[in-house]
Motif scaffolding. Structure first.
Motif, PDB file in Angstrom:
ATOM      1  N   GLY A   1      70.369 -58.896  76.670  1.00 21.04           N
ATOM      2  CA  GLY A   1      71.268 -59.029  77.810  1.00 21.04           C
ATOM      3  C   GLY A   1      70.551 -59.237  79.127  1.00 21.04           C
ATOM      4  O   GLY A   1      71.173 -59.105  80.190  1.00 21.04           O
ATOM      5  N   MET A   2      69.298 -59.612  79.084  1.00 23.29           N
ATOM      6  CA  MET A   2      68.519 -59.762  80.310  1.00 23.29           C
ATOM      7  C   MET A   2      68.708 -61.132  80.954  1.00 23.29           C
ATOM      8  O   MET A   2      68.849 -61.237  82.176  1.00 23.29           O
ATOM      9  N   PHE A   3      68.747 -62.192  80.145  1.00 21.52           N
ATOM     10  CA  PHE A   3      68.791 -63.548  80.699  1.00 21.52           C
ATOM     11  C   PHE A   3      69.914 -64.372  80.062  1.00 21.52           C
ATOM     12  O   PHE A   3      70.184 -64.255  78.865  1.00 21.52           O
ATOM     13  N   THR A   4      70.538 -65.215  80.877  1.00 19.11           N
ATOM     14  CA  THR A   4      71.430 -66.270  80.409  1.00 19.11           C
ATOM     15  C   THR A   4      70.868 -67.590  80.912  1.00 19.11           C
ATOM     16  O   THR A   4      70.524 -67.712  82.086  1.00 19.11           O
ATOM     17  N   LEU A   5      70.760 -68.565  80.014  1.00 19.72           N
ATOM     18  CA  LEU A   5      70.189 -69.870  80.369  1.00 19.72           C
ATOM     19  C   LEU A   5      71.298 -70.904  80.483  1.00 19.72           C
ATOM     20  O   LEU A   5      72.143 -71.020  79.599  1.00 19.72           O
ATOM     21  N   SER A   6      71.315 -71.646  81.587  1.00 22.74           N
ATOM     22  CA  SER A   6      72.348 -72.660  81.817  1.00 22.74           C
ATOM     23  C   SER A   6      71.745 -73.900  82.457  1.00 22.74           C
ATOM     24  O   SER A   6      70.609 -73.878  82.924  1.00 22.74           O
ATOM     25  N   GLU A   7      72.540 -74.952  82.449  1.00 27.00           N
ATOM     26  CA  GLU A   7      72.198 -76.158  83.195  1.00 27.00           C
ATOM     27  C   GLU A   7      73.051 -76.182  84.454  1.00 27.00           C
ATOM     28  O   GLU A   7      74.199 -75.744  84.452  1.00 27.00           O
ATOM     29  N   MET A   8      72.481 -76.707  85.530  1.00 25.74           N
ATOM     30  CA  MET A   8      73.218 -76.831  86.776  1.00 25.74           C
ATOM     31  C   MET A   8      72.974 -78.214  87.361  1.00 25.74           C
ATOM     32  O   MET A   8      71.860 -78.747  87.250  1.00 25.74           O
ATOM     33  N   GLU A   9      74.000 -78.775  87.950  1.00 30.72           N
ATOM     34  CA  GLU A   9      73.834 -80.078  88.577  1.00 30.72           C
ATOM     35  C   GLU A   9      73.196 -79.930  89.949  1.00 30.72           C
ATOM     36  O   GLU A   9      73.009 -78.827  90.443  1.00 30.72           O
TER      37      GLU A   9
ATOM     38  N   LEU B   1      61.833 -72.716  78.001  1.00 29.47           N
ATOM     39  CA  LEU B   1      62.583 -71.484  78.243  1.00 29.47           C
ATOM     40  C   LEU B   1      63.351 -71.054  76.993  1.00 29.47           C
ATOM     41  O   LEU B   1      63.416 -69.856  76.677  1.00 29.47           O
ATOM     42  N   CYS B   2      63.944 -72.005  76.285  1.00 31.34           N
ATOM     43  CA  CYS B   2      64.638 -71.672  75.037  1.00 31.34           C
ATOM     44  C   CYS B   2      63.680 -71.008  74.052  1.00 31.34           C
ATOM     45  O   CYS B   2      64.011 -69.980  73.439  1.00 31.34           O
ATOM     46  N   LYS B   3      62.510 -71.586  73.905  1.00 30.57           N
ATOM     47  CA  LYS B   3      61.531 -71.038  72.972  1.00 30.57           C
ATOM     48  C   LYS B   3      61.058 -69.665  73.415  1.00 30.57           C
ATOM     49  O   LYS B   3      60.955 -68.729  72.601  1.00 30.57           O
ATOM     50  N   HIS B   4      60.772 -69.508  74.695  1.00 30.27           N
ATOM     51  CA  HIS B   4      60.245 -68.236  75.197  1.00 30.27           C
ATOM     52  C   HIS B   4      61.297 -67.128  75.148  1.00 30.27           C
ATOM     53  O   HIS B   4      60.978 -65.971  74.847  1.00 30.27           O
ATOM     54  N   LEU B   5      62.555 -67.485  75.439  1.00 32.93           N
ATOM     55  CA  LEU B   5      63.618 -66.491  75.462  1.00 32.93           C
ATOM     56  C   LEU B   5      64.229 -66.230  74.087  1.00 32.93           C
ATOM     57  O   LEU B   5      64.944 -65.249  73.892  1.00 32.93           O
ATOM     58  N   GLY B   6      63.954 -67.128  73.148  1.00 35.56           N
ATOM     59  CA  GLY B   6      64.522 -66.961  71.814  1.00 35.56           C
ATOM     60  C   GLY B   6      65.990 -67.343  71.741  1.00 35.56           C
ATOM     61  O   GLY B   6      66.753 -66.744  70.979  1.00 35.56           O
ATOM     62  N   VAL B   7      66.397 -68.347  72.529  1.00 35.92           N
ATOM     63  CA  VAL B   7      67.778 -68.829  72.494  1.00 35.92           C
ATOM     64  C   VAL B   7      67.789 -70.275  72.021  1.00 35.92           C
ATOM     65  O   VAL B   7      66.739 -70.943  71.994  1.00 35.92           O
ATOM     66  N   ASN B   8      68.963 -70.766  71.657  1.00 34.01           N
ATOM     67  CA  ASN B   8      69.054 -72.100  71.068  1.00 34.01           C
ATOM     68  C   ASN B   8      69.388 -73.201  72.069  1.00 34.01           C
ATOM     69  O   ASN B   8      68.910 -74.323  71.930  1.00 34.01           O
ATOM     70  N   ASP B   9      70.204 -72.869  73.060  1.00 30.91           N
ATOM     71  CA  ASP B   9      70.694 -73.944  73.924  1.00 30.91           C
ATOM     72  C   ASP B   9      71.227 -73.347  75.221  1.00 30.91           C
ATOM     73  O   ASP B   9      71.314 -72.122  75.371  1.00 30.91           O
ATOM     74  N   TYR B  10      71.585 -74.228  76.136  1.00 33.24           N
ATOM     75  CA  TYR B  10      72.260 -73.778  77.341  1.00 33.24           C
ATOM     76  C   TYR B  10      73.520 -73.000  76.962  1.00 33.24           C
ATOM     77  O   TYR B  10      74.226 -73.352  76.025  1.00 33.24           O
ATOM     78  N   GLY B  11      73.808 -71.964  77.710  1.00 26.89           N
ATOM     79  CA  GLY B  11      74.973 -71.139  77.436  1.00 26.89           C
ATOM     80  C   GLY B  11      74.649 -69.888  76.656  1.00 26.89           C
ATOM     81  O   GLY B  11      75.477 -68.976  76.571  1.00 26.89           O
ATOM     82  N   ASP B  12      73.453 -69.812  76.090  1.00 25.06           N
ATOM     83  CA  ASP B  12      73.067 -68.641  75.300  1.00 25.06           C
ATOM     84  C   ASP B  12      72.434 -67.572  76.175  1.00 25.06           C
ATOM     85  O   ASP B  12      71.822 -67.866  77.204  1.00 25.06           O
ATOM     86  N   SER B  13      72.575 -66.331  75.738  1.00 28.26           N
ATOM     87  CA  SER B  13      71.951 -65.192  76.407  1.00 28.26           C
ATOM     88  C   SER B  13      70.987 -64.511  75.458  1.00 28.26           C
ATOM     89  O   SER B  13      71.153 -64.572  74.230  1.00 28.26           O
ATOM     90  N   THR B  14      69.979 -63.855  76.018  1.00 27.03           N
ATOM     91  CA  THR B  14      69.019 -63.141  75.181  1.00 27.03           C
ATOM     92  C   THR B  14      69.686 -61.910  74.565  1.00 27.03           C
ATOM     93  O   THR B  14      70.654 -61.369  75.110  1.00 27.03           O
TER      94      THR B  14
END
Length: 325
Positions: free
Chosen positions: A216-224, A200-213
């Motif tokens: 402004g379409m996607f925010t990637l996070s980790e969830m327990e 997902l990081c590679k496809h969205l072009g973000v570096n890590d959890y917490g980053d947004s594209t």
């Protein structure tokens, strides 16, 4: 003579001041003595009770990681993986002058929520009202939103801040239209969550959890743990594009990296991905995700009403024979 606590405190205070000057210099491109700065930041955190908070420059993030003994910067300081800080920092979309109020339609929902609780227990409505405010505000809570909730439940604003900063379901950083949350608990990690994250990081072009594209379409996070361990790995998606009435929070289970990217592409096109398991009906023993591939069970589907595949139990004695023994 031996150093007293007062003399030690004076030394540490001077170290703090010196390190603060170094950190300010680091912002301008200078190189700070990170080991000394780390000691000072630690002294400040323990000695004065100041909240230990990573700042925006790379040097300061490194210092924060050093204090905790981490090998590199991560967002473990924050209460959730998409919040960059543990304290409020003004931004164009979230500051003292940012307006917020519930819409007339949502005020009707506010009334419904308050009606659930006795008049003298309005504070019990804090969490559902924060959830409503977050959904209306496109996925995150501003100062004004939290202040409005405090006003409605008639409690000091700090009490609402405490709730919003404790529960990880509340976001205090600006979010994308779709909030993608990768489960990071043990079953999902074993079944391939790290690969899902990397894809997902590679496809969205973000570096890590917490980053947004950038769009402004996607925010990637980790969830327990999302409670679907039998269908690991999985992601949850919060859709803020349709307001409060159209808000959805869906699980996508038994996913491979290909499935994860496909879900993102469907959302981007305005389509509706299939909710739940991507490879079976529910949680029947039809297969498993292994090495980023769905492996079907060789025997096919089994249910509680189908013929057992064995091994079988020994032949049991008839009840009357058992009674004689």
């Amino acid at each position: 003579g031996a150093p007293t606590w007062k003399s030690t405190w004076k030394v540490e205070r001077e170290r703090v001041r010196e390190s603060e000057r170094e950190l300010e210099a680091a912002k301008d491109g200078a190189h700070a003595d990170t080991s000394r700065a780390a000691r000072a930041v630690a002294a400040r955190a323990w000695g004065t009770g100041t909240v230990l908070t990573p700042l925006e420059s790379g040097a300061e993030k490194f210092v924060g990681a050093q204090v905790l003994g981490a090998c590199k910067w991560n967002r473990s300081f924050a209460t959730n993986s998409h919040d960059h800080f543990n304290i409020h920092r003004d931004s164009p979309e979230n500051n003292d002058s940012t307006p917020f109020d519930f819409t007339p339609e949502n005020y009707e929902l506010v009334k419904e929520v308050l009606a659930r609780y006795p008049e003298n227990y309005k504070r019990s409505a804090c969490i559902p009202l924060l959830t409503l405010a977050q959904t209306q505000n496109k996925g995150f809570l501003t100062l004004a939103a939290m202040n409005k909730v405090a006003e409605i439940v008639e409690t000091p604003a700090i009490r609402v801040y405490e709730v919003a900063t404790f529960y990880t379901m509340f976001n205090r950083s600006k979010m994308g239209k779709f909030h993608l949350m990768v489960c990071g608990t043990t079953p999902c990690m074993v079944r391939g969550a790290p690969k899902i994250k990397d894809a997902l990081c590679k496809h969205l072009g973000v570096n890590d959890y917490g980053d947004s594209t950038s769009d402004g379409m996607f925010t990637l996070s980790e969830m327990e743990c999302m409670g679907c361990c039998v269908n690991a790995p999985m992601v949850a998606v919060a859709d803020y594009t349709k307001g409060v009435k159209g808000f959805t929070y869906n699980y996508y289970e038994d996913i491979t990296t290909k499935d994860a990217v496909n879900i993102v592409e469907q959302l981007k096109k305005g389509e509706t991905p299939a909710v739940g398991s991507q490879h079976r009906v529910k949680a029947e023993p039809a297969g498993v995700v292994y090495e980023d591939e769905w492996i079907p069970t060789p025997e096919g589907y089994t249910t509680l009403t189908s013929e057992p595949t064995g091994p079988y139990c020994r032949e049991l004695k008839k009840p009357e024979q058992e009674q004689k023994q």
